[in-house]
Scaffold this active site. Structure first.
Site, PDB file in Angstrom:
ATOM      1  N   ARG A 167      67.240 118.984  95.105  1.00  0.00           N
ATOM      2  CA  ARG A 167      66.596 117.708  94.557  1.00  0.00           C
ATOM      3  C   ARG A 167      65.061 117.801  96.078  1.00  0.00           C
ATOM      4  O   ARG A 167      64.442 117.682  95.246  1.00  0.00           O
ATOM      5  CB  ARG A 167      67.652 116.731  94.823  1.00  0.00           C
ATOM      6  CG  ARG A 167      68.250 116.431  93.716  1.00  0.00           C
ATOM      7  CD  ARG A 167      69.533 115.318  94.386  1.00  0.00           C
ATOM      8  NE  ARG A 167      70.009 114.902  92.989  1.00  0.00           N
ATOM      9  CZ  ARG A 167      71.328 114.409  92.977  1.00  0.00           C
ATOM     10  NH1 ARG A 167      71.282 113.559  93.814  1.00  0.00           N
ATOM     11  NH2 ARG A 167      71.405 114.255  91.597  1.00  0.00           N
ATOM     12  N   LYS A 222      88.016 115.369  80.345  1.00  0.00           N
ATOM     13  CA  LYS A 222      88.245 113.896  79.644  1.00  0.00           C
ATOM     14  C   LYS A 222      87.847 112.990  78.289  1.00  0.00           C
ATOM     15  O   LYS A 222      86.114 113.495  78.795  1.00  0.00           O
ATOM     16  CB  LYS A 222      88.697 112.604  79.901  1.00  0.00           C
ATOM     17  CG  LYS A 222      90.322 113.185  81.240  1.00  0.00           C
ATOM     18  CD  LYS A 222      89.735 111.554  82.050  1.00  0.00           C
ATOM     19  CE  LYS A 222      91.690 111.382  83.123  1.00  0.00           C
ATOM     20  NZ  LYS A 222      91.235 109.973  83.658  1.00  0.00           N
ATOM     21  N   GLY A 224      76.961 117.024  87.710  1.00  0.00           N
ATOM     22  CA  GLY A 224      76.795 118.234  88.744  1.00  0.00           C
ATOM     23  C   GLY A 224      78.021 118.980  88.418  1.00  0.00           C
ATOM     24  O   GLY A 224      77.411 120.180  89.048  1.00  0.00           O
ATOM     25  N   GLY A 227      75.210 111.178  86.771  1.00  0.00           N
ATOM     26  CA  GLY A 227      75.152 110.492  86.163  1.00  0.00           C
ATOM     27  C   GLY A 227      74.054 110.105  85.374  1.00  0.00           C
ATOM     28  O   GLY A 227      74.313 109.502  84.043  1.00  0.00           O
TER      29      GLY A 227
HETATM   30  C1  3PG Z   1      73.253 111.157  92.062  1.00  0.00           C
HETATM   31  O1  3PG Z   1      73.435 111.620  93.548  1.00  0.00           O
HETATM   32  O2  3PG Z   1      74.050 110.859  91.689  1.00  0.00           O
HETATM   33  C2  3PG Z   1      72.628 109.710  92.443  1.00  0.00           C
HETATM   34  O3  3PG Z   1      71.270 110.064  93.339  1.00  0.00           O
HETATM   35  C3  3PG Z   1      73.046 108.317  92.267  1.00  0.00           C
HETATM   36  O4  3PG Z   1      73.814 108.101  93.688  1.00  0.00           O
HETATM   37  P1  3PG Z   1      74.677 106.745  93.184  1.00  0.00           P
HETATM   38  O5  3PG Z   1      76.038 107.229  92.161  1.00  0.00           O
HETATM   39  O6  3PG Z   1      75.624 106.719  94.540  1.00  0.00           O
HETATM   40  O7  3PG Z   1      74.082 105.889  92.842  1.00  0.00           O
HETATM   41 MG    MG Z   2      76.581 110.134  91.371  1.00  0.00          MG
END
Ligand code: 3PG
Ligand code: MG
Length: 404
Positions: free
Chosen positions: A37, A199, A356, A379
């Protein structure tokens, strides 16, 4: 998608630019363990420096409970960020608003960079507070959002702030959106979605949306077990969601209606338990022993997915296909990752991956650099695959629309 401004559309020379970044990187013992990042952010900082801007970088880090938490300070990020921009000095402000922030920002000259302390040390950030956004806006003249991976959060520095200052997308935000729209909004067909993970229940919205968008849906990981079970197959002691059988059947019917071909595993690698070095064997999917667990896709499934990939022009990939952290159950995911890399290199496939675990699996397979685009988002990538509007993207679009 509606348009947003980019760095080419805004004048930043001599101005103070508030750059919303996502420096929420994995850190262990004060060392950043994955700098992706940071490296992807660097070109935006460098472009702003080259245009003579004063650059004020801001980000959240971790999930502090609405107040300062020294273990979640952004200060350890100064050195890796300096390294990423060719060793240039970065000033650090121990608070993101107020006197301390103002002092550090006021000392900047054009071409200089500062980093503000963790935005989430103020609970008003996550509450999308107008006052907090105004306190941030006071520090600068222009807003640039380069935090695609946080675009699913309607927080003050992402939503409100974009509406208070001239706003534009940074280069990383732009690259992410270009890649994602090329993969799903106007792709070369056939489009194949490769979805794995544990899941069905956590990816229901994603599956429903994607079924309406793609031509082929290939499913691996433990979530495939739930679909196999719904088809009446025996999955032994495998991880699966027995209470999702009806929902899984509805998904398969929806796919039929939408003319989306679903590819489910034909064979599997099974073992008595999930442990490194455990005795594993390959079985046909209708011959999974009662006391066994499915832990990876088998070689016939690898071949079946590879053939589907050969016919595809575009790939969207989220989720590992087996228990890839525990060898030998990484083999299926690695074999597919290598095949995707080969097709991409040959110019036959546009491949986009995110999430991730997916990125970790691609990195473990040594192919993360060989796809067309690997998103920095977890996310946010998933919410985009669910067809949801991302607040961070919407704010940039609104900002562009409102001012024209
Ligand atoms: C992530 O790492 O997915 C983003 O920076 C968002 O982080 P968060 O899920 O803590 O809002
Ligand atoms: Mg996250």
């Amino acid at each position: 998608m509606a348009q947003f401004r980019t760095l080419d559309d805004i004048d930043v020379s001599g101005k103070t630019v508030l750059l919303r970044a996502d420096l929420n990187v994995p850190v262990k013992d004060d060392k950043v363990t994955d700098t992706t990042r940071i490296e992807r952010l660097a070109p935006t900082i460098e472009a702003l420096i080259a245009k003579g801007a004063k650059v004020v970088v801001m980000s959240h880090f971790g999930r502090p409970k609405g107040g300062p938490d020294p273990s979640l300070s952004l200060r350890p990020l100064v050195a890796p960020l300096e390294k990423a921009i060719g060793g240039r000095h970065i000033a650090f402000a121990p608070d993101c608003i107020g006197e301390e922030a103002r002092r550090v920002v006021a000392a900047l000259r054009p071409g200089e960079v500062a980093l503000l302390e963790n935005l989430r040390f103020h609970k008003e950030e996550e509450a999308n507070s107008p006052d907090f956004a105004a306190a941030l806006a006071e520090l600068g003249d222009v807003y640039v959002d380069d935090a695609f991976s946080a675009a699913h959060r309607a927080h003050a520095s992402i939503d409100r702030l974009a509406r208070l200052l001239p706003a534009a997308a940074g280069k990383l935000m732009q690259a992410e959106l270009d890649a994602l729209t090329a993969a799903l909004d106007h792709p070369s067909r056939p489009v194949l979605a490769l979805i794995g993970g544990a899941k069905v229940s956590t990816k229901l919205d994603l599956l429903r949306f994607i079924i309406g968008k793609v031509d082929i849906l290939a499913i691996g990981g433990a979530m495939a077990n739930t679909l196999l079970l719904a088809q009446g197959k025996q999955v032994g002691r495998s991880l699966c969601e027995r209470d999702m059988a009806e929902t899984a059947r509805q998904l398969l019917t929806l796919a039929e209606e939408r003319k989306c071909r679903v590819v489910l595993p034909e064979d599997a690698v099974v073992a008595s338990e999930l442990a490194a070095g455990v005795a594993a064997r390959e079985v046909a999917i209708d011959a999974v022993p009662q006391d066994a667990m499915i832990l990876d896709i088998g070689p016939r499934t690898v071949a079946q997915i590879s053939t589907a990939l050969d016919a595809a022009r575009t790939l969207v990939w989220n989720g590992p296909l087996g228990a890839f952290e525990t060898p030998p159950f990484d083999r299926g995911t690695t074999a597919i990752a290598e095949h995707v890399a080969r097709l991409t290199r040959a110019g036959k496939l546009l491949s986009v991956a995110g999430g991730g675990d997916t990125v970790a699996a691609l990195a473990a397979a040594g192919t993360a650099d060989e796809l067309s685009y690997v998103s920095t988002a977890g996310g946010a990538f998933l919410e985009w695959l669910e067809g949801r509007e991302l607040p961070g993207v919407a704010a940039l679009q609104d900002a562009a629309g409102g001012a024209e």
